[in-house]
Design a protein around this motif. Structure first.
Motif, PDB file in Angstrom:
ATOM      1  N   ARG A 260     -12.297  89.166  -6.402  1.00 60.93           N
ATOM      2  CA  ARG A 260     -12.460  87.560  -7.103  1.00 60.93           C
ATOM      3  C   ARG A 260     -11.158  86.959  -6.753  1.00 60.93           C
ATOM      4  O   ARG A 260     -10.070  87.446  -7.433  1.00 60.93           O
ATOM      5  N   ILE A 261     -10.965  86.073  -5.795  1.00 63.08           N
ATOM      6  CA  ILE A 261      -9.576  85.376  -6.103  1.00 63.08           C
ATOM      7  C   ILE A 261      -9.688  84.160  -7.243  1.00 63.08           C
ATOM      8  O   ILE A 261     -10.687  83.675  -6.987  1.00 63.08           O
ATOM      9  N   GLU A 262      -8.990  84.329  -7.996  1.00 61.07           N
ATOM     10  CA  GLU A 262      -8.840  83.647  -9.112  1.00 61.07           C
ATOM     11  C   GLU A 262      -7.732  82.649  -9.331  1.00 61.07           C
ATOM     12  O   GLU A 262      -6.629  82.969  -9.762  1.00 61.07           O
ATOM     13  N   PRO A 263      -8.077  81.362  -9.088  1.00 66.41           N
ATOM     14  CA  PRO A 263      -6.889  80.556  -8.999  1.00 66.41           C
ATOM     15  C   PRO A 263      -6.118  80.342 -10.383  1.00 66.41           C
ATOM     16  O   PRO A 263      -4.969  80.028 -10.357  1.00 66.41           O
ATOM     17  N   ARG A 264      -6.849  80.656 -11.434  1.00 67.61           N
ATOM     18  CA  ARG A 264      -6.207  80.685 -12.896  1.00 67.61           C
ATOM     19  C   ARG A 264      -4.940  81.336 -12.963  1.00 67.61           C
ATOM     20  O   ARG A 264      -4.202  81.483 -13.974  1.00 67.61           O
ATOM     21  N   LEU A 265      -5.123  82.738 -12.213  1.00 64.86           N
ATOM     22  CA  LEU A 265      -4.260  83.681 -12.369  1.00 64.86           C
ATOM     23  C   LEU A 265      -2.785  83.310 -11.713  1.00 64.86           C
ATOM     24  O   LEU A 265      -1.819  84.122 -12.016  1.00 64.86           O
ATOM     25  N   TYR A 266      -2.793  82.241 -10.913  1.00 69.13           N
ATOM     26  CA  TYR A 266      -1.309  81.726 -10.356  1.00 69.13           C
ATOM     27  C   TYR A 266      -0.420  81.406 -11.424  1.00 69.13           C
ATOM     28  O   TYR A 266      -0.842  80.389 -12.102  1.00 69.13           O
ATOM     29  N   ASP A 267       0.623  82.092 -11.642  1.00 67.45           N
ATOM     30  CA  ASP A 267       1.568  81.624 -12.617  1.00 67.45           C
ATOM     31  C   ASP A 267       0.956  81.533 -14.164  1.00 67.45           C
ATOM     32  O   ASP A 267       1.424  80.681 -15.044  1.00 67.45           O
ATOM     33  N   ALA A 268      -0.173  82.511 -14.310  1.00 65.83           N
ATOM     34  CA  ALA A 268      -0.966  82.237 -15.645  1.00 65.83           C
ATOM     35  C   ALA A 268       0.029  82.763 -16.814  1.00 65.83           C
ATOM     36  O   ALA A 268       0.714  83.811 -16.742  1.00 65.83           O
TER      37      ALA A 268
END
Length: 170
Positions: A76-84
């Protein structure tokens, strides 16, 4: 979930042609290290059922190289993980705990490093383990945790490309 793998993307270029941090790609060494780490995870039997991956180019490229050795894994590509933040990563881990026996989270520093230290502190890890993790979380590294039935994470290993003949720690 009985196992958690927190992994940082592999070595990247300093800047993308677009000028956007999200677009930074792996260097050739980064790609080699990602392939190496995929093989190490597979050899150690650390095959996730589910991988949550940041949408940044570097994390998706790292995951693609790692996954080659791991075979079929739900991704799953999870947008919230970018710079989380570590708190955001923790919430995503908790939200996925019923969905996988082994969960891999592929993200960025400082979030993965800080969360790994938080888990170590909560589980009263030994001073030597704390010292090792306090020394940094280099590109391509993976912190492994055993998870008990109450969802508590206990240290089970820290793997770096350098420890297996790959690139330099940084």
């Amino acid at each position: 979930m009985h196992r958690l793998i927190l992994m940082r993307h592999a070595k990247t270029e300093r800047a993308a042609a677009s000028g956007l941090d999200r677009d930074r790609a792996l260097t050739p060494r980064g790609l080699e290290d990602a392939i190496l780490m995929g093989g190490i995870l597979a050899d150690k039997g650390l095959r996730p059922d589910l991988a949550l991956v940041s949408p940044a180019v570097r994390t998706r490229q790292t995951w693609d190289a790692v996954q080659e050795a791991l075979g079929d894994v739900e991704v799953r590509i999870e947008p919230r993980l970018y710079d989380a933040s570590p708190e955001t990563i923790r919430r995503l881990v908790e939200d996925a705990e019923e969905q996988a026996g082994c969960l891999l989270v592929m993200a960025h520093n400082p979030g993965v490093h800080t969360l790994a230290i938080d888990y170590l502190t909560e589980s009263a890890a030994s001073p030597s383990v704390m010292d090792r993790m306090a020394g940094g979380f280099p590109t391509g590294a993976a912190a492994i945790f055993e998870v008990d039935v109450a969802g508590r994470c206990a240290y089970d290993g820290f793997l770096t490309p350098k420890a297996f003949g790959g690139g330099a720690d940084e």
